[in-house]
Design an enzyme around this catalytic site. Sequence first.
Site, PDB file in Angstrom:
ATOM      1  N   ASP A  17       0.888  -1.163   0.000  1.00  0.00           N
ATOM      2  CA  ASP A  17       0.000   0.000   0.000  1.00  0.00           C
ATOM      3  C   ASP A  17       0.927   1.215   0.000  1.00  0.00           C
ATOM      4  O   ASP A  17       1.552   1.521   1.016  1.00  0.00           O
ATOM      5  CB  ASP A  17      -0.885  -0.017   1.261  1.00  0.00           C
ATOM      6  CG  ASP A  17      -1.672   1.298   1.447  1.00  0.00           C
ATOM      7  OD1 ASP A  17      -1.644   2.151   0.539  1.00  0.00           O
ATOM      8  OD2 ASP A  17      -2.305   1.450   2.511  1.00  0.00           O
ATOM      9  N   LYS A  80       2.747  11.221  -3.427  1.00  0.00           N
ATOM     10  CA  LYS A  80       1.715  10.544  -4.218  1.00  0.00           C
ATOM     11  C   LYS A  80       0.835  11.536  -4.989  1.00  0.00           C
ATOM     12  O   LYS A  80       0.338  11.215  -6.076  1.00  0.00           O
ATOM     13  CB  LYS A  80       0.855   9.694  -3.280  1.00  0.00           C
ATOM     14  CG  LYS A  80      -0.103   8.740  -3.977  1.00  0.00           C
ATOM     15  CD  LYS A  80      -0.711   7.813  -2.952  1.00  0.00           C
ATOM     16  CE  LYS A  80      -1.764   6.909  -3.542  1.00  0.00           C
ATOM     17  NZ  LYS A  80      -2.298   5.997  -2.516  1.00  0.00           N
ATOM     18  N   GLU A 158      -7.242   0.465  -4.492  1.00  0.00           N
ATOM     19  CA  GLU A 158      -7.258   0.422  -3.020  1.00  0.00           C
ATOM     20  C   GLU A 158      -8.581  -0.084  -2.446  1.00  0.00           C
ATOM     21  O   GLU A 158      -8.574  -0.937  -1.552  1.00  0.00           O
ATOM     22  CB  GLU A 158      -6.915   1.816  -2.462  1.00  0.00           C
ATOM     23  CG  GLU A 158      -5.434   2.134  -2.646  1.00  0.00           C
ATOM     24  CD  GLU A 158      -5.088   3.599  -2.452  1.00  0.00           C
ATOM     25  OE1 GLU A 158      -5.943   4.368  -1.960  1.00  0.00           O
ATOM     26  OE2 GLU A 158      -3.957   3.985  -2.789  1.00  0.00           O
ATOM     27  N   ASP A 181     -12.920   5.827   2.331  1.00  0.00           N
ATOM     28  CA  ASP A 181     -11.493   5.915   2.660  1.00  0.00           C
ATOM     29  C   ASP A 181     -11.089   7.359   2.948  1.00  0.00           C
ATOM     30  O   ASP A 181     -11.010   8.184   2.040  1.00  0.00           O
ATOM     31  CB  ASP A 181     -10.666   5.341   1.488  1.00  0.00           C
ATOM     32  CG  ASP A 181      -9.162   5.291   1.788  1.00  0.00           C
ATOM     33  OD1 ASP A 181      -8.712   5.925   2.764  1.00  0.00           O
ATOM     34  OD2 ASP A 181      -8.437   4.611   1.032  1.00  0.00           O
TER      35      ASP A 181
HETATM   36  P1  ADP Z   1      -2.923   7.483   3.562  1.00  0.00           P
HETATM   37  O1  ADP Z   1      -3.805   6.445   2.982  1.00  0.00           O
HETATM   38  O2  ADP Z   1      -3.212   8.837   3.038  1.00  0.00           O
HETATM   39  O3  ADP Z   1      -1.477   7.153   3.498  1.00  0.00           O
HETATM   40  P2  ADP Z   1      -3.562   6.702   6.313  1.00  0.00           P
HETATM   41  O4  ADP Z   1      -4.649   5.761   6.051  1.00  0.00           O
HETATM   42  O5  ADP Z   1      -2.309   6.180   6.867  1.00  0.00           O
HETATM   43  O6  ADP Z   1      -3.289   7.652   5.082  1.00  0.00           O
HETATM   44  O7  ADP Z   1      -4.142   7.828   7.290  1.00  0.00           O
HETATM   45  C1  ADP Z   1      -3.330   8.810   7.816  1.00  0.00           C
HETATM   46  C2  ADP Z   1      -4.183   9.772   8.568  1.00  0.00           C
HETATM   47  O8  ADP Z   1      -4.882   9.090   9.581  1.00  0.00           O
HETATM   48  C3  ADP Z   1      -3.377  10.857   9.249  1.00  0.00           C
HETATM   49  O9  ADP Z   1      -3.994  12.094   9.048  1.00  0.00           O
HETATM   50  C4  ADP Z   1      -3.451  10.461  10.701  1.00  0.00           C
HETATM   51  O10 ADP Z   1      -3.372  11.568  11.573  1.00  0.00           O
HETATM   52  C5  ADP Z   1      -4.812   9.839  10.755  1.00  0.00           C
HETATM   53  N1  ADP Z   1      -4.960   8.986  11.913  1.00  0.00           N
HETATM   54  C6  ADP Z   1      -4.210   7.910  12.253  1.00  0.00           C
HETATM   55  N2  ADP Z   1      -4.621   7.410  13.426  1.00  0.00           N
HETATM   56  C7  ADP Z   1      -5.643   8.203  13.843  1.00  0.00           C
HETATM   57  C8  ADP Z   1      -6.466   8.230  15.004  1.00  0.00           C
HETATM   58  N3  ADP Z   1      -6.299   7.345  15.965  1.00  0.00           N
HETATM   59  N4  ADP Z   1      -7.420   9.176  15.081  1.00  0.00           N
HETATM   60  C9  ADP Z   1      -7.565  10.099  14.109  1.00  0.00           C
HETATM   61  N5  ADP Z   1      -6.828  10.136  13.013  1.00  0.00           N
HETATM   62  C10 ADP Z   1      -5.864   9.196  12.870  1.00  0.00           C
HETATM   63 MG    MG Z   2      -4.549   4.928   2.086  1.00  0.00          MG
END
Ligand code: ADP
Ligand code: MG
Length: 601
Positions: A17, A80, A158, A181
């Site tokens: 991912d 990205k 995804e 998502d």
């Molecule tokens: P991406 O797919 O864009 O790489 P992710 O799925 O890893 O992103 O999500 C990242 C986001 O999720 C960040 O903004 C992070 O702050 C938020 N995030 C992660 N854990 C939590 C949580 N426990 N509560 C709220 N937001 C969260």
């Molecule tokens: Mg993602």
Amino acid sequence: MSESSSSKDSTLIVGIDLGTTHSLIGVVDSGFPILLADAEGRRLVPSVVHFPKNGGAPLVGAAARRMETVEPERTVSSVKRWMGRRDADEAGELCGRSPEQISAEILKSLKSIAEAALEESVTRAVITVPAYFNDGQRNATKRAGELAGLTVERIVNEPTAAALAYGLDKLGDSARVAVYDLGGGTFDLSILEMRDGLFQVLSTNGDTRLGGDDIDAVVAGWMAAEIGVELSELDATQVATLLEVSRSAKERLSEDGVESTTLRLPFFRDAKSFEFDLMRVQLEALAAPLIDRTRGHCLRALADAGIAVEEAAEKLDAVILVGGSTRMPLVREKVEGWFGRTVDISQNPDEAVALGAAIQAGILCGRVQNVVLLDVTPLSLGIETFGGLMNVIIGRNTTIPAKAGELFTNAVANQASMQIRVLQGEREMARDNWELGQVEIDFESGAKGSARVGVQFEIDENGILTVLARDTKTNTDRVLEIRDTAVDVDDAAVEAMISESVEHAFDDMNERIWTEAKMKSEELLPAVEQGLAALGDGLSSEDRAAIESAAAAVREVLAAQPADVAKLKTANQVLDEATETMAAQLVERAMDAALSKQLEG
Ligand code: ADP
Ligand code: MG
């Protein structure tokens, strides 16, 4: 199963991912998708690359993210967003590199995490991209993989990967699911439909500039206002610090039972430190307008898939939440309200896409058989017979469902029951195999070999083994059901069992032959004793001497150390031949006796 494990090196495919905020790598191991962790045990790798001043190797992940506050101009995040865009280098945000080159650094780092964890080289991968990525963006992702030394076997959407992780492919044909998502910097909602065992994207809608980062920004803005400054008055490092503090406070406030938290800014400005309390309700008030912006995209995606919002609850078979930001309780509440149904949150939202990528990779390299995980017996199944030998009833690699049986008899006279030990494994001796269970069957006691016990093994399509033991004289049955273990065996255990059986092949075979020869001796010797006693003087002294010495020879070889199978077999044969005249005489006597009985009668 064994084929894919034995030629592991060339067939291994990993799932990746490659996220805007975080990236993860996974693989199917022993039939299960798992995510791989770095040396510190972290599975989520921040998608951040830092190019050190001294020109050394780029830093990736948590180490690069720490440099973001120190040297923002030498650090690249959210690459990205630039994938497939020609204007990327002109914007000057990528430290003079192309988006593919930056992404390749992230992929190389994931590749080495996997290689360290798996202790083998990784050269093939499945990489996920948003459903809305166009051809150019997909090709750029593929090129990034190649730059990192990976052959990209497939680019997977995804939402499709997330649905796989939730096992939604098992819902069956024409099932429809919504994947919501909300990540760090992007939002999308996709409606998928299952057709002929494959997910089709019916519609997708979203905002590539909306995510958890925006929530961090409003919290940072709130803090700046509390301090009494404009964000524009702060330097890049101070802004980065505010954002970092906001993000961790926001994440903490998602935890069960955490209603408030403290944000600390030590020596933040003019050597002054600041501290603020933030309640969950305050955070939710700040975040609500941003979350509400996702609603319109959900409605449009539903409309594009031909689903009216009022009938969403009924027409969708599942709604799943993906992306770290959906860990916020407020997001869950709102989405459930909009769709009019509960959402499935059984998987970690920030890991589901990577898990699905691993499953897709596992399917491609044959580590996962679609839907039905195992359709052959990984090891032979049988029972213990005379002399402690393994008697195979259903062989290894038999396609299931399967059914087979055999007839057994009592080994000793006056036996009134038989203990059936159900075994699994490839070894010749029962004791070296695994025991799955036991069942006892009673029968009428009688002479040796008088009982007739049928043993039948049946494995159904779910891998449940039913062992049926039947006394064929009375038709009484004993049934033993063995779940899971008959088919669902850990890959590593199967491999160990097979390699052990190969390693011990000669010893095992010699032991089986010896056991069989010994059983033959043990049958012959008492029979000879009986015959000699019965015939008495009726036997010539020459014959008697020959028989006695042949029997003594058998006893001697039986007791000799080390055991000599060839000698025992010869001794058995000599004894067998020596008793030929005696056997004939015994038959003659028996016939005479029967005849005179008949004449008498
Ligand atoms: P991406 O797919 O864009 O790489 P992710 O799925 O890893 O992103 O999500 C990242 C986001 O999720 C960040 O903004 C992070 O702050 C938020 N995030 C992660 N854990 C939590 C949580 N426990 N509560 C709220 N937001 C969260
Ligand atoms: Mg993602």
